[in-house]
Design an enzyme around this catalytic site. Structure first.
Site, mmCIF file in Angstrom:
data_model
loop_
_atom_site.group_PDB
_atom_site.id
_atom_site.type_symbol
_atom_site.label_atom_id
_atom_site.label_comp_id
_atom_site.label_asym_id
_atom_site.label_seq_id
_atom_site.Cartn_x
_atom_site.Cartn_y
_atom_site.Cartn_z
ATOM 1 N N ASP A 254 35.477 28.828 42.049
ATOM 2 C CA ASP A 254 34.529 28.901 43.160
ATOM 3 C C ASP A 254 33.105 28.947 42.632
ATOM 4 O OD1 ASP A 254 34.126 29.706 46.196
ATOM 5 O OD2 ASP A 254 32.854 31.046 45.022
ATOM 6 N N LYS B 207 29.307 25.034 47.401
ATOM 7 C CA LYS B 207 28.702 25.397 48.680
ATOM 8 C C LYS B 207 27.291 24.836 48.813
ATOM 9 C CE LYS B 207 31.073 29.798 47.971
ATOM 10 N NZ LYS B 207 30.826 30.203 46.581
HETATM 11 N N1 LIG Z 1 30.273 33.047 49.737
HETATM 12 C C1 LIG Z 1 29.533 34.064 49.351
HETATM 13 O O1 LIG Z 1 28.469 34.368 49.919
HETATM 14 C C2 LIG Z 1 29.980 34.888 48.202
HETATM 15 C C3 LIG Z 1 30.961 34.419 47.362
HETATM 16 N N2 LIG Z 1 31.367 35.155 46.297
HETATM 17 C C4 LIG Z 1 32.379 34.573 45.390
HETATM 18 O O2 LIG Z 1 33.377 35.540 45.114
HETATM 19 C C5 LIG Z 1 33.379 35.839 43.722
HETATM 20 C C6 LIG Z 1 33.761 37.285 43.465
HETATM 21 O O3 LIG Z 1 32.915 38.181 44.111
HETATM 22 P P1 LIG Z 1 31.888 39.125 43.335
HETATM 23 O O4 LIG Z 1 30.868 39.553 44.320
HETATM 24 O O5 LIG Z 1 31.462 38.436 42.109
HETATM 25 O O6 LIG Z 1 32.671 40.437 42.999
HETATM 26 P P2 LIG Z 1 34.110 40.931 42.531
HETATM 27 O O7 LIG Z 1 34.572 41.839 43.611
HETATM 28 O O8 LIG Z 1 34.986 39.847 42.055
HETATM 29 O O9 LIG Z 1 33.701 41.863 41.295
HETATM 30 C C7 LIG Z 1 33.102 41.352 40.147
HETATM 31 C C8 LIG Z 1 32.636 42.520 39.290
HETATM 32 O O10 LIG Z 1 33.741 43.288 38.848
HETATM 33 C C9 LIG Z 1 33.799 43.317 37.411
HETATM 34 N N3 LIG Z 1 35.232 43.134 37.066
HETATM 35 C C10 LIG Z 1 35.996 42.046 37.304
HETATM 36 N N4 LIG Z 1 37.266 42.248 36.899
HETATM 37 C C11 LIG Z 1 37.323 43.489 36.397
HETATM 38 C C12 LIG Z 1 38.356 44.271 35.818
HETATM 39 N N5 LIG Z 1 39.591 43.793 35.696
HETATM 40 N N6 LIG Z 1 38.046 45.531 35.391
HETATM 41 C C13 LIG Z 1 36.794 46.025 35.517
HETATM 42 N N7 LIG Z 1 35.760 45.328 36.062
HETATM 43 C C14 LIG Z 1 36.022 44.071 36.500
HETATM 44 C C15 LIG Z 1 32.951 42.153 36.943
HETATM 45 O O11 LIG Z 1 32.302 42.463 35.723
HETATM 46 P P3 LIG Z 1 32.480 41.503 34.406
HETATM 47 O O12 LIG Z 1 32.103 40.123 34.806
HETATM 48 O O13 LIG Z 1 31.556 42.134 33.425
HETATM 49 O O14 LIG Z 1 33.933 41.634 34.021
HETATM 50 C C16 LIG Z 1 31.900 42.072 38.046
HETATM 51 O O15 LIG Z 1 30.865 42.999 37.822
HETATM 52 C C17 LIG Z 1 31.977 35.446 43.262
HETATM 53 O O16 LIG Z 1 31.891 35.298 41.874
HETATM 54 C C18 LIG Z 1 31.755 34.186 44.054
HETATM 55 O O17 LIG Z 1 32.447 33.095 43.467
HETATM 56 C C19 LIG Z 1 30.849 36.406 46.091
HETATM 57 C C20 LIG Z 1 29.875 36.922 46.880
HETATM 58 C C21 LIG Z 1 29.341 36.198 48.000
HETATM 59 O O1 LIG Z 2 27.496 33.880 46.943
HETATM 60 C C1 LIG Z 2 26.736 34.764 46.600
HETATM 61 C C2 LIG Z 2 27.139 35.917 45.802
HETATM 62 O O2 LIG Z 2 26.640 37.111 46.340
HETATM 63 C C3 LIG Z 2 25.236 37.142 46.458
HETATM 64 C C4 LIG Z 2 24.795 38.481 46.966
HETATM 65 O O3 LIG Z 2 25.080 39.486 46.033
HETATM 66 C C5 LIG Z 2 24.783 36.063 47.357
HETATM 67 O O4 LIG Z 2 23.397 36.004 47.347
HETATM 68 C C6 LIG Z 2 25.312 34.753 46.922
HETATM 69 O O5 LIG Z 2 25.087 33.842 47.892
#
Ligand SMILES: NC(=O)C1=CN([C@@H]2O[C@H](COP(=O)(O)OP(=O)(O)OC[C@H]3O[C@@H](n4cnc5c(N)ncnc54)[C@H](OP(=O)(O)O)[C@@H]3O)[C@@H](O)[C@H]2O)C=CC1
Ligand SMILES: O=C1CO[C@H](CO)[C@@H](O)[C@@H]1O
Length: 288
Positions: free
Chosen positions: A48, A82
């Protein structure tokens, strides 16, 4: 397409894996390559990204190198990207073409409108609905041309979805929103179920903050798994696709081990009882 992991059927007739790697904040060619390498080795087949993550080119490059290494072809993986808010409306065509060019993977499996707003317009501005409609019409064209195999939306509210369903030719295949035990999104999930839209979770780990929740830790201890696995399993056991992000290969592997255990009904309920409507990631309806 080989299908080594459980997937959900989309309204387009194509399948989307239940597990995908999130790439927000995955930066740099090397880190991106290493995370995707670990993910493919662990069985992930979905990735993603988004224009606003500024890593589409790195994701595309890594996959072009890694697919042959893992004995896979383009059809074996599912790529989501996106449309950014600066391209919402009249610039949507440019935004879609740019994502295709940056990824350089021929087509995109799922392309989403990232959030309902338009950069530079106040949230309540009357031009926002027009821009969303204009963007959607462009996504429909790319879908008709086969450049996007499915199209959908992210961060839409129930009202945004109803607005879209009233006006579209092609209904959205997917809604991607924040979802974890503290934010059950009951109303949105009910609308998705009624209308055949696949509900997909982001921030399933609560951006990492839910890993230290006492109930989650307790369940993890009882079943000999990690908190991350319990949070992700809780979602996929409800057939909700997840997108955990990690830039650490060991964690990528850990987060991918979800399909060889089950949570008991009691544990599912204990975790679901954490719901308090709390948004942890962000409030996209307040952002232009
Ligand atoms: N459409 C939208 O607006 C959005 C889409 N997304 C999508 O969803 C994905 C995931 O959401 P996101 O907000 O990144 O958060 P997550 O809930 O996936 O959490 C990610 C965080 O958790 C840590 N982490 C991951 N796995 C572990 C583990 N096994 N043990 C301990 N810590 C862990 C990572 O650190 P580290 O990397 O250091 O391991 C990072 O800081 C995004 O990357 C994106 O692709 C997210 C937000 C908004
Ligand atoms: O997809 C996303 C991940 O989360 C962010 C917020 O923390 C957004 O800004 C971004 O669009």
């Amino acid at each position: 397409m080989t299908d080594p992991q459980p997937s959900v059927l989309l309204s387009t007739g194509t399948r989307m894996p239940l597990l995908g790697l999130g790439t927000f904040r995955l930066q740099g060619q090397e880190d991106t390559y290493n995370a995707l390498d670990a993910a493919l080795a662990a069985g992930y087949r979905a990735f993603d990204t988004a224009a606003v993550y500024r890593n589409e080119a790195h994701v595309g490059h890594a996959l072009r190198c890694l697919l042959p290494k893992h004995g896979l072809s383009r059809e074996d993986v599912f790529i989501t990207s996106k449309l950014g808010p600066k391209d919402q409306g009249s610039k949507a065509r440019d935004g879609c073409l740019r994502s295709l060019e940056q990824l350089e993977l021929g087509y995109i499996d799922l392309y989403l409108i990232h959030w309902p707003g338009t950069q530079g317009l106040p949230v309540g501005d009357k031009r926002n609905p027009e821009n969303r409609a204009q963007s959607w019409a462009v996504l429909e064209e790319f879908y008709a041309e086969g450049k996007f195999r499915a199209i959908g939306v992210s961060n839409y509210t129930v009202d945004h979805i109803k607005e879209l369903l009233r006006n579209c030719k092609v209904p959205p295949a997917v809604l991607q929103v924040e979802f974890h035990p503290k934010l059950s999104q009951k109303e949105l999930r009910a609308v998705c179920k009624e209308t055949g839209v696949c509900f997909q979770a982001y921030s399933s780990l609560g951006t990492g903050l839910l890993l230290s929740d006492a109930v989650v830790q307790d369940v993890a201890k009882e079943c000999g798994r990690t908190s991350a696995q319990v949070l992700l399993r809780w979602a996929v056991q409800q057939d909700i696709p997840v997108l955990p992000k990690s830039c650490q290969p060991e964690r990528v592997k850990e987060n991918g081990c979800l399909f060889d255990f089950e949570l008991s009904g009691k544990d599912m309920e204990r975790i679901s009882a954490l719901d308090c409507g709390e948004k942890i990631c962000w409030d996209p309806t307040q952002v232009s």
